[in-house]
Design an enzyme around this catalytic site. Structure first.
Site, PDB file in Angstrom:
ATOM      1  CD  GLN A   1      -3.067  -0.670   2.242  1.00 36.08           C
ATOM      2  OE1 GLN A   1      -3.112  -1.369   3.223  1.00 36.08           O
ATOM      3  NE2 GLN A   1      -3.856   0.368   2.079  1.00 36.08           N
ATOM      4  CG  HIS A   2       0.414   3.564   2.429  1.00 32.01           C
ATOM      5  ND1 HIS A   2      -0.864   4.051   2.570  1.00 32.01           N
ATOM      6  CD2 HIS A   2       0.620   2.710   3.466  1.00 32.01           C
ATOM      7  CE1 HIS A   2      -1.401   3.506   3.665  1.00 32.01           C
ATOM      8  NE2 HIS A   2      -0.521   2.696   4.209  1.00 32.01           N
TER       9      HIS A   2
ATOM     10  CG  ASP B   1       0.206  -5.262   1.593  1.00 31.59           C
ATOM     11  OD1 ASP B   1      -0.571  -4.367   1.985  1.00 31.59           O
ATOM     12  OD2 ASP B   1       1.431  -5.216   1.794  1.00 31.59           O
TER      13      ASP B   1
END
Length: 498
Positions: A85-86, A248
């Site tokens: 992520q991110h 994830d």
């Protein structure tokens, strides 16, 4: 070997890419593949990756999984992608990647995050506006950092993608995002499930960033089918449907069957996460709880610690220990590591919120300075961070009878017992430890069934494909629970001094 409904699940993580081949009829995983990635690190908290490594690893892991499954890639009906992520992947007009991807664990953009948070009215303002508190590591601060540090790159941005969005784009040529992964960008409202474009306009008034955003799609929607050249590279069916995929954690939720209230998943990966499904966006007043959208329809209140197996791995590397020896040493040391405490904040920390913190050791004496105690202190310190987060989720009303453990650390019986005792809850693993890759494959099966009118429910697929490993079930031991409570209070005192 003939099978009916085969799906490819991919998990592109920090340390590498995993691929699994799932037979959705029998619920069996037929083959696994893996390939590593390396990190670009800087002393200023820089954590980046060359995205070409993801593509190479994707191809390598897929071919390995097909080979192990002994199946014809033309039989693959769908592909699902889970991604860290991110992260920020920037493309130009031609679809070329402009610079290495800044990752979730990058803390170089902490000053930009603090300025953006102040602009939103602090934690309270961020919660009110977005339903989450933007944290260092979220995508939005990476955009502001790029504008200020790399204006030439910034001026050429045509697409802003998350890691899994980028992989879907590579597979299909279509740029889109789904609500779960979008929740961690810092320019998405988790209550309304829409981009907050004003935040991007505040970074660049021209509106360019807004037009670079991918289209938002539902979790059960297809992105498209494979580009012929990519299908050939992977050795799979060009008509395979690519599902929305997700972050994830969202894919890990599906891969552990955590798609209805009452389950808690805890991941012992590079970072540590704890999350549970919620049917409502009940936003916690505590800034550390991120009420992300799930990739199965509801929400996924979640806490994330920045340091887990990356910290225990650093200790292993320092002493040049293999995993079995490390686990033996952890088991040799008593609960509380004879007074040695480690605050394992090697990457800064998100829970507790200490982005500028560094790692530290406390309580060392001539008598307790042993390899075993240092190994034990690393495992305990990282697990205490998860306990801190679990307590926040419990205060938010999330209950469960047991914890489902996933990630590399869950393979250690010693660590499972430590988790059960620190959390005072039974823990169990899934048979398939690659829960995010499994979740991605299950989501692909769900998506393919909807697109061809079978309409198999996600719950049915999870019931068939997510299997618990009865042999891994670990119960808390009352005496250990009490001893760990003391060690945990000591950890909290050390954290309080920071």
């Amino acid at each position: 070997m003939t099978t009916t409904k085969l799906f490819l699940g991919i998990d592109c993580g920090t340390q590498g890419t995993k691929a699994i081949i799932l037979d959705a009829d029998s619920g069996q995983v037929l083959g696994l593949g893996a390939a590593p990635h390396t990190m670009i690190s800087g002393a200023n908290g820089r954590r980046e990756q060359d995205v070409q490594q993801w593509l190479d690893a994707f191809v390598s892991a897929t071919r390995q999984a097909l080979q192990e499954a002994n199946v014809d890639g033309q039989a693959i009906l769908g592909v699902g992608v889970s991604g860290q992520q991110h992260g920020l992947v920037l493309l130009d007009e031609q679809g070329a990647v402009l610079r290495p991807a800044k990752l979730w664990c990058d803390t170089e953009t902490t000053p930009e995050n603090e300025r953006l948070l102040a602009q939103l009215g602090g934690e309270e303002g961020s919660l009110e506006r977005l339903g989450v508190v933007i944290a260092p590591g979220y995508t939005v601060s990476k955009l502001l950092w790029t504008k200020e540090q790399h204006p030439d790159v910034f001026s050429r941005i045509a697409r802003i993608l998350l890691p899994h969005d980028y992989l879907n784009y590579w597979l299909t040529g279509r740029a889109c995002s789904e609500y779960g992964d979008a929740s961690g960008t810092g320019y998405f409202n988790v209550r309304t499930r829409q981009w907050d474009v004003q935040i991007l306009r505040d970074i660049d008034a021209s509106g360019r960033l807004q037009t670079a955003l991918p289209e938002l799609i539902d979790a059960h929607a297809a992105v498209g089918t494979l580009l012929p050249a990519i299908a050939e590279q992977l050795g799979i069916n060009p008509n395979a449907v690519v599902s929305s995929g997700g972050g994830d954690n969202m894919m890990g939720a599906i891969g552990t069957g955590n798609i209805q209230p009452g389950a808690i998943t805890m991941s012992l990966g590079s970072s540590g996460t704890v999350y549970a499904y919620s049917e409502e966006p009940s936003v916690s007043a505590d800034a550390s709880v991120a009420t992300f959208c799930s990739s199965s329809g509801g929400w996924l209140p979640l806490i994330c610690t920045m340091n887990l197996t990356n910290a225990t791995g650093a200790i292993r590397e320092l002493f040049k220990l293999d995993l079995p020896t490390f686990n033996q040493l952890v088991a040799q040391s008593p609960i509380g590591a004879e007074g040695v405490s480690m605050l394992p904040f090697l990457n800064g920390e998100r829970v507790p919120a200490l982005p500028h913190a560094t790692g530290s050791l406390h309580g060392l004496t001539m008598d307790n300075l042993t390899q075993a105690n240092l190994c034990r202190a690393a495992v305990e310190g990282t697990t205490f961070g998860l306990r801190y987060g679990l307590d926040l989720l419990r205060q938010n009303g999330l209950q469960s009878l047991r914890i489902c453990l996933i990630g590399g650390g869950s393979k250690s019986a010693v660590w499972r017992q430590i988790v059960a005792d620190i959390m005072n809850a039974p823990v169990i693993c899934t048979e398939q430890s690659e829960a995010a890759a499994l979740g991605a494959a299950i989501q692909a099966a769900w998506c393919a069934s909807r697109s061809n009118g079978d309409d198999v429910s996600l719950a049915d697929l999870c019931e068939r494909c997510v299997k618990l490993d009865a042999g891994s079930e670990t119960l808390p031991i009352a005496a250990n629970v009490a001893a760990f409570q003391q060690a945990y209070e000591r950890y909290q005192q050390h954290v309080a001094t920071l």
